[in-house]
Design an enzyme around this catalytic site. Sequence first.
Site, PDB file in Angstrom:
ATOM      1  N   LYS A  18       0.764  -1.257   0.014  1.00 56.33           N
ATOM      2  CA  LYS A  18       0.185   0.029  -0.111  1.00 56.33           C
ATOM      3  C   LYS A  18       0.955   1.330   0.159  1.00 56.33           C
ATOM      4  O   LYS A  18       0.737   2.147  -1.028  1.00 56.33           O
ATOM      5  CB  LYS A  18      -0.973   0.037   1.268  1.00 56.33           C
ATOM      6  CG  LYS A  18      -1.607   1.220   1.315  1.00 56.33           C
ATOM      7  CD  LYS A  18      -2.108   1.412   2.801  1.00 56.33           C
ATOM      8  CE  LYS A  18      -2.894   2.357   3.200  1.00 56.33           C
ATOM      9  NZ  LYS A  18      -4.211   2.725   2.332  1.00 56.33           N
ATOM     10  N   LYS A 115     -17.537  -6.255  -5.961  1.00 57.35           N
ATOM     11  CA  LYS A 115     -16.943  -7.094  -4.853  1.00 57.35           C
ATOM     12  C   LYS A 115     -16.782  -8.467  -5.541  1.00 57.35           C
ATOM     13  O   LYS A 115     -17.528  -8.930  -6.463  1.00 57.35           O
ATOM     14  CB  LYS A 115     -18.017  -7.209  -3.806  1.00 57.35           C
ATOM     15  CG  LYS A 115     -18.003  -6.149  -2.886  1.00 57.35           C
ATOM     16  CD  LYS A 115     -18.986  -5.841  -2.068  1.00 57.35           C
ATOM     17  CE  LYS A 115     -18.881  -4.441  -1.299  1.00 57.35           C
ATOM     18  NZ  LYS A 115     -19.988  -3.962  -0.999  1.00 57.35           N
ATOM     19  N   SER A 438     -18.819  10.897   5.395  1.00 59.02           N
ATOM     20  CA  SER A 438     -17.262  11.322   5.837  1.00 59.02           C
ATOM     21  C   SER A 438     -16.722  12.540   4.883  1.00 59.02           C
ATOM     22  O   SER A 438     -17.247  12.736   3.661  1.00 59.02           O
ATOM     23  CB  SER A 438     -16.474   9.917   5.739  1.00 59.02           C
ATOM     24  OG  SER A 438     -16.359   9.553   4.543  1.00 59.02           O
ATOM     25  N   GLU A 489     -17.428  12.720  10.237  1.00 62.27           N
ATOM     26  CA  GLU A 489     -16.710  11.398  10.817  1.00 62.27           C
ATOM     27  C   GLU A 489     -15.263  11.483  11.059  1.00 62.27           C
ATOM     28  O   GLU A 489     -14.693  10.798  10.952  1.00 62.27           O
ATOM     29  CB  GLU A 489     -17.130  10.230   9.682  1.00 62.27           C
ATOM     30  CG  GLU A 489     -18.595  10.124   9.577  1.00 62.27           C
ATOM     31  CD  GLU A 489     -18.693   8.991   8.493  1.00 62.27           C
ATOM     32  OE1 GLU A 489     -17.783   7.968   8.469  1.00 62.27           O
ATOM     33  OE2 GLU A 489     -19.871   8.882   8.241  1.00 62.27           O
ATOM     34  N   ASP A 604     -25.837   3.203   7.625  1.00 65.80           N
ATOM     35  CA  ASP A 604     -25.369   2.676   6.486  1.00 65.80           C
ATOM     36  C   ASP A 604     -25.189   1.048   6.407  1.00 65.80           C
ATOM     37  O   ASP A 604     -24.814   0.361   7.291  1.00 65.80           O
ATOM     38  CB  ASP A 604     -23.652   3.110   6.474  1.00 65.80           C
ATOM     39  CG  ASP A 604     -23.571   4.766   6.281  1.00 65.80           C
ATOM     40  OD1 ASP A 604     -24.196   5.018   5.465  1.00 65.80           O
ATOM     41  OD2 ASP A 604     -22.669   5.150   6.805  1.00 65.80           O
ATOM     42  N   HIS A 646     -27.497   3.851   3.339  1.00 58.73           N
ATOM     43  CA  HIS A 646     -26.615   4.012   2.055  1.00 58.73           C
ATOM     44  C   HIS A 646     -25.994   2.676   1.575  1.00 58.73           C
ATOM     45  O   HIS A 646     -25.568   1.919   2.493  1.00 58.73           O
ATOM     46  CB  HIS A 646     -25.436   5.153   2.354  1.00 58.73           C
ATOM     47  CG  HIS A 646     -24.258   4.798   1.647  1.00 58.73           C
ATOM     48  ND1 HIS A 646     -24.385   5.526   0.225  1.00 58.73           N
ATOM     49  CD2 HIS A 646     -23.020   4.529   1.586  1.00 58.73           C
ATOM     50  CE1 HIS A 646     -23.268   5.170  -0.448  1.00 58.73           C
ATOM     51  NE2 HIS A 646     -22.419   4.595   0.649  1.00 58.73           N
ATOM     52  N   GLU A 670     -24.965   4.111  -4.521  1.00 58.74           N
ATOM     53  CA  GLU A 670     -23.679   4.319  -5.652  1.00 58.74           C
ATOM     54  C   GLU A 670     -24.345   3.818  -7.072  1.00 58.74           C
ATOM     55  O   GLU A 670     -24.982   2.920  -7.422  1.00 58.74           O
ATOM     56  CB  GLU A 670     -22.790   3.382  -5.268  1.00 58.74           C
ATOM     57  CG  GLU A 670     -21.578   3.360  -6.379  1.00 58.74           C
ATOM     58  CD  GLU A 670     -21.662   2.088  -7.352  1.00 58.74           C
ATOM     59  OE1 GLU A 670     -21.085   2.214  -8.291  1.00 58.74           O
ATOM     60  OE2 GLU A 670     -22.352   0.984  -7.163  1.00 58.74           O
ATOM     61  N   HIS A 699     -14.663   7.768  -5.966  1.00 58.18           N
ATOM     62  CA  HIS A 699     -13.324   6.760  -6.135  1.00 58.18           C
ATOM     63  C   HIS A 699     -12.305   7.548  -7.153  1.00 58.18           C
ATOM     64  O   HIS A 699     -11.176   7.217  -7.170  1.00 58.18           O
ATOM     65  CB  HIS A 699     -13.359   5.708  -6.277  1.00 58.18           C
ATOM     66  CG  HIS A 699     -13.889   4.836  -5.094  1.00 58.18           C
ATOM     67  ND1 HIS A 699     -15.305   4.722  -4.928  1.00 58.18           N
ATOM     68  CD2 HIS A 699     -13.397   4.202  -4.149  1.00 58.18           C
ATOM     69  CE1 HIS A 699     -15.275   3.877  -3.766  1.00 58.18           C
ATOM     70  NE2 HIS A 699     -14.203   3.957  -3.204  1.00 58.18           N
TER      71      HIS A 699
END
Length: 763
Positions: A18, A115, A438, A489, A604, A646, A670, A699
Amino acid sequence: MKAHVLGFPRIGADRELKKAVESYWAGQSSREELLQTGRALRAQHWQQQADAGLDFVTVGDFAFYDQVLNTSALLGVIPGRFGKVESEVDLDTLFRMARGRAPCGCDAVAEEMTKWFDTNYHYIVPEFSVDQTFALKSRQLFAEVEEAQQQGHTVKAVVIGPLTYLWLGKCQGGDFSKLDLLERILPVYAQVFEQLAALGVGWVQVDEPVLALDLPQEWRAAFESAYNRLQRRDISILLATYFAPLDDNLWTAMHLPVAGLHIDVLRSGDEWRRVLDQLPEYKVLSLGVIDGRNIWRANLRQKLDILQQARARIGDRLWVASSCSLLHVPVDLDREEKLAPELRSWLSFAVQKLAEVAILKAAVLAPENAAVQAAFRGSDLAAASRREGRGWKNPVVQAAVTALSARDARRDSAFAVRDAAQAAALGLPLFPTTTIGSFPQTAEIRQARAAFRAGTLDAAGYERAMKAEIALAVSEQEALGIDVLVHGEAERNDMVEYFGEQLSGFAFTQYGWVQSYGSRCVKPPVIVGDVSRPVAMTVDWTSYAQSLTHRPMKGMLTGPVTILCWSFLRDDISREAVALQIALAIRQEVVDLEAAGISIIQIDEPAFREGLPLRKREQAAYWEWAVRAFRVSASGVQDRTQIHTHMCYSEFNDCIEHIAAMDADVITIETARSAMELLRAFEDFAYPNAIGPGVYDIHSPRVPDSAAMQHLLEVAARRIPAARLWVNPDCGLKTRAWPEVKAALKNMVAATVALRAQVGAGA
Ligand code: GLN
Ligand code: ZN
């Protein structure tokens, strides 16, 4: 007899990957430095597999972003907007496909992300055109094989199989069956196998997890023709299935002309018995007995029992394995020095799982061996102490779940009545604007949190810092003209961990990171015992935020199904029971927020779809308890309190009626990345409550322009009645930076104002 794993986490015990990838993206390190980190991680992970005593190291599970994206590179599936690829796909092209931007090359619209089966890992969806061609366009796999061989390892290569790869992709421009592409893709697979064979690779693991899905007949048939064509003598294929039983694909999977079959014993009941009954004589059977999806230490005695039965039937054709790739579990338990020793003795991460696989093979071959005996004693002790569960069981919670009635899962009135009460109470404009919760998690926020955790910042100082962030978020939103505000958040590290830390029944690791997508990792909490809420969790922060504004401030909670899906789950009671325990805790919080004067509360559930079992016959039961758990969490409030939920990044078109059954007053969802495709679901199904289809893909670092968002809204307005349409980004903004967030939200508000004017003019 062989021992192996289906794949190993690539992020590194310290999330080295990462850090390297993000530093490369930011222009702070060179491509060569990034490649070097990749090489070092691979070398380390192979060495760990070899040291554990496995018979192969698995090569092909590494990726700088995603293994499905790597497969697209391997097969040359690069949409035209990313430029023409002559012979080898460049690393920056892959990054542009994944996220729209890279250090080199023009920005372009990123490919979709979704996913991976029922996991929280996200892959980049391949895009196929009608005239799609395939050609070998990446040598990464072969280079890695050579790398491992040079380090002295025996290699098993892994690739995603042709049918799973096609199944995962989507067709662009035109209605055609992806199976039409099979003829074209197989020659490239043949080339891949040929090259692997030429490198001296004896086994290639071909992942076909779609065999664990309810496949249409023509897909099942395609397996036979495809694998007939892929047969070869110079390399052995291990066909790998996982995540669910094979059921009606069992016969197909068993009889494909390949040298071996892998099944996931954890997820397929006692199907392994049927497999043993029918296994062709020439075939190897790899039994995935070590759980690649959860972190509990294996009960070795139970696993050995299965293996011994199998061994009695098929002798050395038995292989021992992890159930699926270890990608889904954290890297190394040894680093968790802060965990209580008893709890730690109950757990096993990827490195420990390597040892479990190896010891099981040793136990089958030589049960009396001293190391085997010692490992079994350890496993027995852990199993016994876990059964006792000292301090983790709570009879009061268990009784409260049993006492739940239908009334507890129902609001006082139907949506229409609530809607009127909420309209009167809230006085919102047409097309209310809001965000998902957030705001940017800036370096200062992270520093303050780290300092607070380290004890160098006291509670008062931390509270001041967070309140300043909340005040900033509120004033920015007011300046932008957003209608329904959020507190941002800032105090939350992660939407599940934050709640888990305040609930009883959870345990936390320090380094238990798991890759979620690209460079993003999550650290799922571990649900060890019964869940309850000792004290209110969000009321103080939310009340403070509300005190700063006259506009409605949304309370922000994570729903029971998402907390469940994004945690490591106990395996001694049902998922449903755990979900209802969490639902009761969230319900108490919702009620407390309402009592504190919060009029809109968002619960959420981004993982709502993700918990769905892969097999249709198991799905109805899931929907029933998942919807019930959400409703239990949301139904303690009065009509005039507006409940939002959400969801993001999954396939919603096939479950819209269950989303409707959750009966949230508003859902923000989304859609931006798939160009409002979701809205197609509304052609067949009239979603009854209010909905905010995301108009801004958070994103992507690109700032969407106002015209584009207005266009999306116009598309949405054709399907959703104006009175029930909300305007919002498609997810939370924590990963973005303030300048782009402000620019994007300014455009979003402008698009809304334009739409309001248009509707006003039309009326
Ligand atoms: N409220 C959360 C946020 O905005 C939702 C995140 C999510 O959907 N994954 O960050
Ligand atoms: Zn989201």
